[in-house]
Write an enzyme that holds these catalytic residues in place. Structure first.
Site, PDB file in Angstrom:
ATOM      1  N   GLY A  71      47.253  40.348  43.748  1.00 47.46           N
ATOM      2  CA  GLY A  71      46.596  39.099  44.102  1.00 47.46           C
ATOM      3  C   GLY A  71      47.479  37.875  43.999  1.00 47.46           C
ATOM      4  O   GLY A  71      46.985  36.783  43.716  1.00 47.46           O
ATOM      5  N   ALA A 102      42.251  44.753  48.630  1.00 49.58           N
ATOM      6  CA  ALA A 102      41.543  45.471  47.574  1.00 49.58           C
ATOM      7  C   ALA A 102      40.068  45.702  47.842  1.00 49.58           C
ATOM      8  O   ALA A 102      39.353  46.165  46.952  1.00 49.58           O
ATOM      9  CB  ALA A 102      41.728  44.743  46.246  1.00 49.58           C
ATOM     10  N   LEU A 129      42.459  38.932  41.455  1.00 53.05           N
ATOM     11  CA  LEU A 129      41.775  38.982  42.752  1.00 53.05           C
ATOM     12  C   LEU A 129      40.361  38.428  42.639  1.00 53.05           C
ATOM     13  O   LEU A 129      39.627  38.774  41.718  1.00 53.05           O
ATOM     14  CB  LEU A 129      41.684  40.425  43.244  1.00 53.05           C
ATOM     15  CG  LEU A 129      42.998  41.164  43.479  1.00 53.05           C
ATOM     16  CD1 LEU A 129      42.760  42.664  43.472  1.00 53.05           C
ATOM     17  CD2 LEU A 129      43.623  40.725  44.788  1.00 53.05           C
ATOM     18  N   TYR A 164      35.765  33.951  34.509  1.00 52.87           N
ATOM     19  CA  TYR A 164      35.429  32.527  34.426  1.00 52.87           C
ATOM     20  C   TYR A 164      34.114  32.378  33.692  1.00 52.87           C
ATOM     21  O   TYR A 164      33.248  33.254  33.755  1.00 52.87           O
ATOM     22  CB  TYR A 164      35.352  31.939  35.842  1.00 52.87           C
ATOM     23  CG  TYR A 164      35.061  30.453  35.903  1.00 52.87           C
ATOM     24  CD1 TYR A 164      35.759  29.545  35.110  1.00 52.87           C
ATOM     25  CD2 TYR A 164      34.091  29.948  36.766  1.00 52.87           C
ATOM     26  CE1 TYR A 164      35.484  28.185  35.169  1.00 52.87           C
ATOM     27  CE2 TYR A 164      33.814  28.599  36.844  1.00 52.87           C
ATOM     28  CZ  TYR A 164      34.518  27.722  36.029  1.00 52.87           C
ATOM     29  OH  TYR A 164      34.247  26.375  36.084  1.00 52.87           O
ATOM     30  N   TYR A 199      29.406  26.833  41.824  1.00 53.59           N
ATOM     31  CA  TYR A 199      30.152  28.100  41.837  1.00 53.59           C
ATOM     32  C   TYR A 199      29.172  29.183  42.247  1.00 53.59           C
ATOM     33  O   TYR A 199      28.568  29.847  41.420  1.00 53.59           O
ATOM     34  CB  TYR A 199      30.735  28.373  40.454  1.00 53.59           C
ATOM     35  CG  TYR A 199      31.749  29.492  40.387  1.00 53.59           C
ATOM     36  CD1 TYR A 199      33.034  29.315  40.888  1.00 53.59           C
ATOM     37  CD2 TYR A 199      31.438  30.713  39.805  1.00 53.59           C
ATOM     38  CE1 TYR A 199      33.982  30.331  40.812  1.00 53.59           C
ATOM     39  CE2 TYR A 199      32.369  31.730  39.720  1.00 53.59           C
ATOM     40  CZ  TYR A 199      33.640  31.530  40.225  1.00 53.59           C
ATOM     41  OH  TYR A 199      34.581  32.550  40.147  1.00 53.59           O
TER      42      TYR A 199
END
Length: 308
Positions: free
Chosen positions: A16, A81, A128, A179, A189
Site C-alpha cells: 500500500g 488487494a 491499505l 483509526y 468518516y
C-alpha cells in the site's frame, strides 16, 4: 547499554505504498533505517506514476535515513488487494487501460513472486484502505460501497496473512493501520470505513491467535492519529478546510499532548512492533495519537465556555 534494533538480513514487504506522504512510507523508512530490505506493493493504477517518481528522485528528500543515506526500495510489485486469486479479476479490470501490461497483481500471485525472489520474509505491513463512498454518512451508504470498504480495508489483511503466513519466518511480524473511528463516532468518516476499521481490529486479535499458533507470527495494528497524507486529504471538504484539516485541528486542541503528529512517530512505533523488542507483543491495537483516544470530552467545546 541502550536497546538497539538491528534488522539487517530481514526482508519487509509493505503493501500500500504509492507516495512518500503516508504512514506506510514512514514505517518502510524506519525499517530501512534499521537495516531491513524493503519491498513494496503498489496499486496498479498509480504504479507507473510511483515508479517514475522514484526514478526521478521525487521522493529523495523523504528518503533520507539517519546516517544520511537514502532508503532503497529493492523491488516494487503491482498489487490490487481486493483480488485474492487470478480468477477473481473481472474482465473489465483486465481490459482497463490502467492495468494494461500488468499481470500477477493478485495477493496470491504477489506472494508467489516474492517467495521466488526472496524466499521467506520477516515483516509484512498492511497500509491499505479504500472506501469509495467515504464521504457519505452511513445512512446514505450503499451495500456495494459498504462491502467495498470492508473488502479493501479489512478483508485484505485476512487474505494477506493467509497467503503470506506460509512464506514468513517464525518470529515474523504483521502490522496494519487503523483509526479511532473503529470505536468512536467520527462524523465525516463514512461509507462504512468506521465499520471496516472495527473489523480490522477484531481480525487482528483473531489472526494473532491463529497465525501465532500456525506460523509463530505476531499480528498487531496501530491506531494512528490524523495525518494530512494524500489519501486522507481526498476525504470530503468542508466549507473552509478538508475533513483531515478539521480533524488535525481538533486533535491538537483536545489531545492530552497538544503537539503535531508526524509520520515518523508512527514509523518509529511500527519499527518497535516489527522488531525483536516486541517479541511477546501480539494481538494489540497500539494508539499513536497523542493520547486523543483517552478523551471522553472535547475540551474546546462551546458548552464548556466560562467553566472555571
Amino acid at each position: 547499554m541502550g536497546a538497539t534494533i538491528d534488522l539487517k538480513g530481514k526482508v519487509a514487504f509493505i503493501a500500500g505504498v504509492a507516495d512518500s506522504t503516508g504512514y506506510g512510507w514512514a514505517i518502510a523508512k524506519a525499517l530501512a533505517d534499521a537495516g531491513a530490505t524493503i519491498i513494496v506493493g503498489t496499486w496498479p493504477p498509480v504504479l507507473k506514476i510511483f515508479e517514475m517518481g522514484l526514478k526521478r528522485g521525487n521522493f529523495d528528500e523523504d528518503s533520507t535515513l539517519s546516517d544520511g543515506s537514502k532508503m532503497v526500495i529493492d523491488k516494487v510489485y503491482p498489487l490490487d488487494a481486493v483480488f485474492d486469486e487470478p480468477d477473481d479479476v473481472p474482465e473489465d479490470v483486465k481490459t482497463n487501460k490502467r492495468y494494461a501490461g500488468l499481470d500477477g497483481f493478485t495477493i496470491s500471485e504477489v506472494a508467489e513472486q516474492i517467495e521466488a525472489d526472496y524466499g521467506k520474509i520477516d515483516i509484512m505491513v498492511h497500509a491499505l484502505a479504500n472506501g469509495p463512498e467515504v464521504t457519505k454518512p452511513l445512512l446514505e451508504t450503499s451495500r456495494k460501497g459498504y462491502l467495498a470498504a470492508s473488502s479493501a480495508s479489512a478483508y485484505s489483511l485476512v487474505s494477506l496473512v493467509q497467503k503470506f503466513g506460509p512464506i514468513m519466518n517464525e518470529g515474523g511480524s504483521v502490522l496494519s493501520l487503523t483509526y479511532i473511528a473503529s470505536e468512536n463516532v467520527i462524523p465525516g468518516y463514512g461509507g462504512g470505513m468506521s465499520s471496516a476499521k472495527a473489523q480490522l481490529e477484531s481480525d487482528t486479535r483473531v489472526l494473532a491467535f491463529e497465525a501465532g499458533r500456525k506460523w509463530g507470527v505476531r499480528v498487531n495494528t496501530i491506531s494512528a492519529g490524523p495525518l494530512k497524507s494524500r489519501a486522507a486529504a481526498a476525504i470530503g471538504k468542508g466549507t473552509e478546510k478538508t475533513f483531515i484539516e478539521y480533524i488535525i485541528d481538533y486533535s491538537k486542541a483536545n489531545a492530552p499532548l497538544g503537539q503535531d503528529l508526524y509520520s515518523d512517530d508512527v514509523g518509529n512505533s511500527g519499527l518497535f512492533l516489527c522488531s525483536p523488542l516486541a517479541r511477546t507483543v501480539t494481538g494489540i491495537t497500539m494508539y499513536v495519537d497523542n493520547g486523543l483516544h483517552a478523551m471522553g470530552m472535547a475540551g474546546d467545546s462551546k458548552s464548556l465556555e466560562g467553566r472555571a
